[in-house]
Design an enzyme around this catalytic site. Structure first.
Site, PDB file in Angstrom:
ATOM      1  N   ARG A 111       1.057  -1.463   0.014  1.00 32.51           N
ATOM      2  CA  ARG A 111       0.073   0.065   0.075  1.00 32.51           C
ATOM      3  C   ARG A 111       0.925   1.129   0.036  1.00 32.51           C
ATOM      4  NH1 ARG A 111      -5.507   1.439   3.420  1.00 32.51           N
ATOM      5  NH2 ARG A 111      -6.201  -0.184   1.804  1.00 32.51           N
ATOM      6  N   ARG A 149     -13.681  -8.874   1.633  1.00 32.03           N
ATOM      7  CA  ARG A 149     -12.367  -8.703   1.178  1.00 32.03           C
ATOM      8  C   ARG A 149     -11.789  -9.776   1.678  1.00 32.03           C
ATOM      9  NH1 ARG A 149     -10.278  -3.268   1.439  1.00 32.03           N
ATOM     10  NH2 ARG A 149      -8.391  -4.518   0.578  1.00 32.03           N
ATOM     11  N   HIS A 178      -7.313   0.497  -6.548  1.00 28.26           N
ATOM     12  CA  HIS A 178      -7.560  -0.442  -5.422  1.00 28.26           C
ATOM     13  C   HIS A 178      -8.052  -1.618  -5.844  1.00 28.26           C
ATOM     14  CE1 HIS A 178      -7.861  -1.413  -1.109  1.00 28.26           C
ATOM     15  NE2 HIS A 178      -8.706  -0.687  -0.800  1.00 28.26           N
ATOM     16  N   CYS A 187     -16.430   1.506   0.333  1.00 31.82           N
ATOM     17  CA  CYS A 187     -15.181   0.785   0.785  1.00 31.82           C
ATOM     18  C   CYS A 187     -14.859   0.784   2.162  1.00 31.82           C
ATOM     19  CB  CYS A 187     -14.109   0.934  -0.159  1.00 31.82           C
ATOM     20  SG  CYS A 187     -13.577   2.790   0.111  1.00 31.82           S
ATOM     21  N   ASP A 231     -17.348   7.314  -1.704  1.00 27.04           N
ATOM     22  CA  ASP A 231     -16.294   6.915  -0.788  1.00 27.04           C
ATOM     23  C   ASP A 231     -15.768   8.263  -0.339  1.00 27.04           C
ATOM     24  OD1 ASP A 231     -13.630   6.052   0.198  1.00 27.04           O
ATOM     25  OD2 ASP A 231     -12.595   6.204  -1.845  1.00 27.04           O
ATOM     26  N   GLN A 267      -9.933  -4.268  -3.419  1.00 27.15           N
ATOM     27  CA  GLN A 267     -11.304  -3.566  -2.555  1.00 27.15           C
ATOM     28  C   GLN A 267     -12.334  -3.790  -3.930  1.00 27.15           C
ATOM     29  OE1 GLN A 267     -12.070  -1.656  -0.025  1.00 27.15           O
ATOM     30  NE2 GLN A 267     -14.015  -2.244  -0.699  1.00 27.15           N
TER      31      GLN A 267
HETATM   32  N1   CP Z   1     -11.324  -0.277   2.309  1.00 26.63           N
HETATM   33  C1   CP Z   1     -10.085  -0.297   2.662  1.00 26.63           C
HETATM   34  O1   CP Z   1      -9.177  -0.440   2.089  1.00 26.63           O
HETATM   35  O2   CP Z   1      -9.903  -0.075   3.986  1.00 26.63           O
HETATM   36  P1   CP Z   1      -8.633   0.059   4.797  1.00 26.63           P
HETATM   37  O3   CP Z   1      -8.003   1.542   4.739  1.00 26.63           O
HETATM   38  O4   CP Z   1      -8.918  -0.032   6.360  1.00 26.63           O
HETATM   39  O5   CP Z   1      -7.769  -0.993   4.588  1.00 26.63           O
HETATM   40  N1  NVA Z   2      -9.911   6.682  -1.303  1.00 23.39           N
HETATM   41  C1  NVA Z   2      -9.570   6.354  -0.296  1.00 23.39           C
HETATM   42  C2  NVA Z   2      -9.880   4.702   0.011  1.00 23.39           C
HETATM   43  C3  NVA Z   2      -9.548   4.124   1.452  1.00 23.39           C
HETATM   44  C4  NVA Z   2      -9.640   2.772   1.547  1.00 23.39           C
HETATM   45  C5  NVA Z   2      -8.220   6.495   0.083  1.00 23.39           C
HETATM   46  O1  NVA Z   2      -7.265   6.399  -0.804  1.00 23.39           O
HETATM   47  O2  NVA Z   2      -8.004   7.086   1.391  1.00 23.39           O
END
Ligand code: CP
Ligand code: NVA
Length: 309
Positions: free
Chosen positions: A105, A290, A132, A262, A222, A135
């Protein structure tokens, strides 16, 4: 055999995505019966390198790896030498000596691509500023699980056309799903995403938050402030206010529409309590899936891509 990665949803074909869905359904069924453990990753240590916070992705990957017989090793980026300038190339080559997979990530999509180039084992994108995929695979699996098919499903995404929105569109293009986006002009869909579509007729875009409500089987939103966007917080809260998914916005939605997010949600910003806790919301089912879908992704990358069973 050439290794497979999940850097972007486009790494998978439609047929491969449905194989992952079938396997996720199997893993979910097995887990409900209490038979969650297998040996697909037996003896393998998988690194989880996170440069941004995470609750769902990190925990569900750690559980998935353990239940598949492997060992997750959480790598907090500030504790690694990459935080002091060691290159991605050198880090990847060193990880080759110890690890048999990497879940990453980070901010830039190119960082995941560079890891994938220099690391000899599967690399999985656990969110970047651009995409993502884990997700979105879980999200389409959830809709498929509820509706039993994805043909004729219409998804409307409302709010910031961010990483989640980009991958929803890319996956819609692969799966042949109709997708609408309601976003303010300043934060609308990236041209690059539109240009890369094989079937751009699947996508409709408007800056009117009400434009697609009545035709939506799914309404998805989101956060307005993704990780990394914090400096624009004040401006974003102002611009996105009309895009809040609340009772008034969904007044003309079909009675059995599905509300998706999400998570994490910013209650009172992009969504109200009434909607996220309401009867149409499937956010917990998304979050649960997930785990099952990531197990299926791991299965696919480690054995499924060469073995149809
Ligand atoms: N939806 C998602 O990716 O959540 P987290 O940021 O908690 O991993
Ligand atoms: N769009 C959000 C998703 C978090 C899971 C971010 O990137 O912070």
């Amino acid at each position: 055999m050439k290794k497979r990665d999940l850097i972007d949803i486009k790494d998978f074909t439609r047929e491969e995505i449905y194989r992952i869905f079938e396997k996720a359904k199997f893993f979910k069924f097995q887990r409900k019966k209490g038979c969650e453990v297998s040996d697909i990753l037996k003896g393998k240590c998988i690194g989880l390198l996170f440069r941004k916070p995470s609750s769902r992705t990190r925990v569900s990957f750690e559980v998935a790896i353990i239940e598949l017989g492997g060992n997750p090793i959480f790598l907090e980026s500030s504790h690694l030498q990459i935080s002091r300038g060691e290159t991605i190339q050198d880090t990847a080559k060193i990880f080759n000596l110890y690890l048999r997979g990497l879940v990453i990530r980070t901010f830039q999509q190119s960082e995941v691509e560079t890891f994938a180039r220099y690391f000899d084992y599967p690399v999985i994108n656990a969110l970047t500023d651009f995409s993502h995929p884990c997700q979105i695979l879980a999200d389409y699996f959830t809709v498929w699980e509820i509706k039993k098919h994805l043909e004729d499903v219409v998804i409307t995404y409302i709010g910031d056309a961010n990483n989640v929105c980009n991958t929803l569109i890319d996956a819609a293009d692969i799966l042949g799903v109709r997708i609408n986006v309601s976003a303010p002009k300043q934060y609308t869909v990236d041209e690059k995403v539109i240009r890369s579509m094989k079937n751009p007729n699947l996508l409709k875009i408007s800056d009117d938050p009400y434009a697609f409500i009545s035709e939506s089987d799914v309404i998805y939103t989101d956060t307005w402030i993704s990780m990394g966007d914090e400096a624009e917080k004040k401006q974003r809260l102002e611009i996105f206010r009309p895009y809040q998914v609340n009772q008034h916005l969904i007044k003309n939605a079909p009675e059995n529409f599905l509300f998706m997010h999400c998570l994490p949600a910013h209650r009172g910003q992009e969504v109200t309590d009434e909607v996220i806790d309401g009867k149409n919301s499937i956010v917990l089912q998304q979050a649960e899936n997930r785990l099952h879908v990531q197990k299926a992704i791991l299965w696919f990358l480690y054995s499924g891509s060469s073995n149809a069973s």
